[in-house]
Design an enzyme around this catalytic site. Structure first.
Site, PDB file in Angstrom:
ATOM      1  N   ASP A  19      34.185  37.101  36.678  1.00 35.69           N
ATOM      2  CA  ASP A  19      35.617  37.270  36.925  1.00 35.69           C
ATOM      3  C   ASP A  19      35.763  38.431  37.910  1.00 35.69           C
ATOM      4  OD1 ASP A  19      38.291  38.013  36.841  1.00 35.69           O
ATOM      5  OD2 ASP A  19      38.456  37.759  34.665  1.00 35.69           O
ATOM      6  N   ILE A  20      36.353  38.163  39.041  1.00 37.69           N
ATOM      7  CA  ILE A  20      36.415  39.177  40.088  1.00 37.69           C
ATOM      8  C   ILE A  20      37.280  40.377  39.685  1.00 37.69           C
ATOM      9  CG2 ILE A  20      38.380  38.294  41.438  1.00 37.69           C
ATOM     10  CD1 ILE A  20      36.415  38.784  43.909  1.00 37.69           C
ATOM     11  N   ASN A  33      48.091  33.999  49.440  1.00 34.56           N
ATOM     12  CA  ASN A  33      48.779  33.056  50.321  1.00 34.56           C
ATOM     13  C   ASN A  33      49.587  33.867  51.332  1.00 34.56           C
ATOM     14  OD1 ASN A  33      51.440  33.535  49.122  1.00 34.56           O
ATOM     15  ND2 ASN A  33      50.601  32.437  47.360  1.00 34.56           N
ATOM     16  N   VAL A  42      43.078  32.878  41.492  1.00 33.65           N
ATOM     17  CA  VAL A  42      42.528  34.221  41.529  1.00 33.65           C
ATOM     18  C   VAL A  42      43.608  35.239  41.933  1.00 33.65           C
ATOM     19  CG1 VAL A  42      41.604  34.124  43.902  1.00 33.65           C
ATOM     20  CG2 VAL A  42      40.458  35.505  42.185  1.00 33.65           C
ATOM     21  N   ASP A  43      44.537  34.817  42.753  1.00 38.34           N
ATOM     22  CA  ASP A  43      45.650  35.672  43.185  1.00 38.34           C
ATOM     23  C   ASP A  43      46.465  36.149  41.970  1.00 38.34           C
ATOM     24  OD1 ASP A  43      47.482  36.897  44.853  1.00 38.34           O
ATOM     25  OD2 ASP A  43      48.321  35.047  45.673  1.00 38.34           O
ATOM     26  N   THR A 131      38.701  27.263  47.967  1.00 39.18           N
ATOM     27  CA  THR A 131      38.116  26.089  47.293  1.00 39.18           C
ATOM     28  C   THR A 131      38.799  25.729  45.969  1.00 39.18           C
ATOM     29  OG1 THR A 131      36.405  27.379  46.159  1.00 39.18           O
ATOM     30  CG2 THR A 131      35.862  26.527  48.345  1.00 39.18           C
ATOM     31  N   GLY A 132      39.903  26.419  45.670  1.00 38.08           N
ATOM     32  CA  GLY A 132      40.687  26.063  44.485  1.00 38.08           C
ATOM     33  C   GLY A 132      41.870  25.212  44.926  1.00 38.08           C
TER      34      GLY A 132
END
Ligand code: ADP
Length: 181
Positions: A19-20, A33, A42-43, A131-132
């Site tokens: 998990d970043i 975005n 992730v955002d 890639t999500g």
């Protein structure tokens, strides 16, 4: 923890499953975005974990320079995260491959690495950008991500680490294949 790494010049390129938002590094990269106002994936996770200071800074950037276009990157503080900085980059939305998606994805990685260097960040952690929700095919995206990291390390002899933090096994395996190539 699943992990793998290789060294290019003085920089370690590493892959971890994880998990970043939990990375104890100088900067984490957000797959943002263009609005910079947060979103899903992730955002959303980064803004939830980092708290409102990050969004406040994003709003200030938006007011000064307008939206962040695909392939560009901006930097804020890390709020409540362990990371000192968050680099917000916008990947391309996959539209079939004929809309410069590959170049734009490479640019998102490259611009993020340049910002990290400018802010003297030793370790920068990336998620798998685009890639999500943005639908970029993972095989191509992983190859581009690793190629840009390698090229950057070849051209810059700074000691540090570029870490890809992959959220699921499938993404991890594609990055592993790309790093093995
Ligand atoms: P994009 O809109 O650029 O496609 P997403 O956030 O939808 O971005 O997905 C990008 C990648 O980030 C996906 O592989 C997704 O599984 C992954 N991801 C989601 N949450 C996290 C997290 N907390 N840490 C690392 N990667 C994550």
């Amino acid at each position: 923890m699943t992990s793998k790494s290789c060294k290019v010049n003085a920089t370690e390129i590493s892959l971890v499953r994880g998990d970043i938002t939990r990375q104890d590094v100088g900067a984490i990269v957000n797959a943002a975005n263009s609005s910079l106002l947060g979103g899903g994936g992730v955002d959303g996770a980064i803004h939830r974990a980092g708290g409102p200071a990050i969004l406040d800074e994003c709003k200030q950037i938006l007011a000064i320079q307008g939206k962040c276009r695909a392939g560009e990157a901006v930097i804020t503080g890390g709020g409540n995260l362990k990371a000192k900085f968050v680099i917000h980059t916008v990947g391309p939305i996959w539209r079939g491959g004929a809309s410069n998606e590959e170049k734009t994805l490479a640019s998102a990685y490259n611009q993020s690495l340049l910002l990290a260097e400018q802010y003297e960040v030793k370790t920068v952690a990336f998620p798998s950008i685009s890639t999500g929700a943005y639908g970029f095919p993972i095989d191509k995206a992983a190859r581009i991500a690793v190629a840009v990291a390698r090229e950057f390390c070849s051209g810059h002899n700074s000691r540090g680490e570029i870490r890809f933090v992959l959220f699921d096994d499938r993404t991890y395996e594609f990055f592993k294949s790309a790093l093995d190539e």
